[in-house]
Design a protein around this motif. Sequence first.
Motif, PDB file in Angstrom:
ATOM      1  N   ILE A  41       0.855  -1.185   0.000  1.00 50.92           N
ATOM      2  CA  ILE A  41       0.000   0.000   0.000  1.00 50.92           C
ATOM      3  C   ILE A  41       0.891   1.235   0.000  1.00 50.92           C
ATOM      4  CG2 ILE A  41      -1.750   1.276   1.302  1.00 50.92           C
ATOM      5  CD1 ILE A  41      -2.536  -1.505   2.524  1.00 50.92           C
ATOM      6  N   LEU A  42       0.597   2.169  -0.905  1.00 51.77           N
ATOM      7  CA  LEU A  42       1.369   3.413  -0.982  1.00 51.77           C
ATOM      8  C   LEU A  42       0.640   4.520  -0.259  1.00 51.77           C
ATOM      9  CD1 LEU A  42       2.561   3.476  -4.689  1.00 51.77           C
ATOM     10  CD2 LEU A  42       3.823   2.762  -2.664  1.00 51.77           C
ATOM     11  N   ARG A  43       1.407   5.323   0.474  1.00 53.91           N
ATOM     12  CA  ARG A  43       0.864   6.477   1.179  1.00 53.91           C
ATOM     13  C   ARG A  43       1.804   7.662   0.976  1.00 53.91           C
ATOM     14  NH1 ARG A  43      -3.300   3.955   1.590  1.00 53.91           N
ATOM     15  NH2 ARG A  43      -4.152   3.047   3.458  1.00 53.91           N
ATOM     16  N   GLY A  56      11.398   8.364   2.851  1.00 54.08           N
ATOM     17  CA  GLY A  56      10.635   7.155   2.596  1.00 54.08           C
ATOM     18  C   GLY A  56      10.601   6.307   3.845  1.00 54.08           C
ATOM     19  N   ILE A  57       9.481   5.648   4.075  1.00 56.70           N
ATOM     20  CA  ILE A  57       9.340   4.782   5.250  1.00 56.70           C
ATOM     21  C   ILE A  57       8.650   3.501   4.814  1.00 56.70           C
ATOM     22  CG2 ILE A  57       8.270   4.497   7.528  1.00 56.70           C
ATOM     23  CD1 ILE A  57       8.389   7.558   7.820  1.00 56.70           C
ATOM     24  N   ARG A  58       9.181   2.382   5.265  1.00 58.74           N
ATOM     25  CA  ARG A  58       8.542   1.088   5.037  1.00 58.74           C
ATOM     26  C   ARG A  58       7.999   0.615   6.375  1.00 58.74           C
ATOM     27  NH1 ARG A  58      10.892  -4.488   6.012  1.00 58.74           N
ATOM     28  NH2 ARG A  58      12.493  -3.194   6.926  1.00 58.74           N
ATOM     29  N   ILE A  66       3.311  -1.274   3.988  1.00 55.70           N
ATOM     30  CA  ILE A  66       2.872   0.085   3.701  1.00 55.70           C
ATOM     31  C   ILE A  66       4.108   0.926   3.448  1.00 55.70           C
ATOM     32  CG2 ILE A  66       1.530   2.059   4.520  1.00 55.70           C
ATOM     33  CD1 ILE A  66       0.238  -0.009   6.534  1.00 55.70           C
ATOM     34  N   LEU A  67       4.146   1.565   2.282  1.00 50.17           N
ATOM     35  CA  LEU A  67       5.286   2.380   1.905  1.00 50.17           C
ATOM     36  C   LEU A  67       4.865   3.837   1.870  1.00 50.17           C
ATOM     37  CD1 LEU A  67       6.776   0.218  -0.986  1.00 50.17           C
ATOM     38  CD2 LEU A  67       7.250   0.105   1.470  1.00 50.17           C
ATOM     39  N   HIS A  80      12.418   6.741  -7.112  1.00 53.50           N
ATOM     40  CA  HIS A  80      13.611   6.135  -6.521  1.00 53.50           C
ATOM     41  C   HIS A  80      13.362   5.762  -5.052  1.00 53.50           C
ATOM     42  CE1 HIS A  80      17.786   4.975  -6.617  1.00 53.50           C
ATOM     43  NE2 HIS A  80      17.855   5.437  -5.379  1.00 53.50           N
ATOM     44  N   ILE A  81      12.664   6.633  -4.339  1.00 52.37           N
ATOM     45  CA  ILE A  81      12.322   6.320  -2.947  1.00 52.37           C
ATOM     46  C   ILE A  81      11.494   5.043  -2.897  1.00 52.37           C
ATOM     47  CG2 ILE A  81      10.991   7.087  -0.929  1.00 52.37           C
ATOM     48  CD1 ILE A  81      11.693  10.007  -1.849  1.00 52.37           C
ATOM     49  N   LEU A  82      10.499   4.933  -3.772  1.00 52.84           N
ATOM     50  CA  LEU A  82       9.669   3.727  -3.827  1.00 52.84           C
ATOM     51  C   LEU A  82      10.520   2.494  -4.105  1.00 52.84           C
ATOM     52  CD1 LEU A  82       6.917   2.293  -3.883  1.00 52.84           C
ATOM     53  CD2 LEU A  82       6.823   2.831  -6.323  1.00 52.84           C
ATOM     54  N   ALA A  83      11.410   2.574  -5.095  1.00 53.53           N
ATOM     55  CA  ALA A  83      12.281   1.439  -5.409  1.00 53.53           C
ATOM     56  C   ALA A  83      13.167   1.089  -4.213  1.00 53.53           C
ATOM     57  CB  ALA A  83      13.131   1.757  -6.645  1.00 53.53           C
TER      58      ALA A  83
END
Length: 165
Positions: A41-43, A56-58, A66-67, A80-83
């Motif tokens: 899930i992206l936030r 970025g936080i996982r 949750i990312l 890039h943060i998502l990757a």
Amino acid sequence: MDKSQLRATCEERLRRLDLPHRFGTHQLREAVAAMRGKPIILRALNPTDAADTPCGIRVETPTADILFVEQGTSAAHQMHILAHEISHILCDHPGSLSLGDGTTSAIGLNPTLIQRMSGRTAYTTADEREAELLATLIRQRVYRERLLPARRPTVADERWDAIFA
């Protein structure tokens, strides 16, 4: 682990995802979610003025990963943060943020649901360097594959899309 071993390990992790010739953020998330057996899930993470706030936080919970990705940065940086955060999942890193960091209140999650949490403000740990290398390989593959002929056909022209449209 030396640099060449680390790179080989990261390349193998990426290969195991069996992503199509052209893939975007959606296909990357779906492949990792299928491997993990729970959704990603992206936030949006609202930027703050504090220099030590992660971009970025996982967060790992029993039912989802949750990312959180900084909303106030460029689309390329968001990707890039998502990757990078997905790379933490792929590498099964234990997490580097503690629940007392004030981060849990900022992201609005019940701390009892959180199993692991990580966020990046620097590249000083082996886990952060590994996640950064894997994120870089993911991004290189995304763009390189757009220039080379397809190894297998795809149904549509998938793209590395913006996270927050």
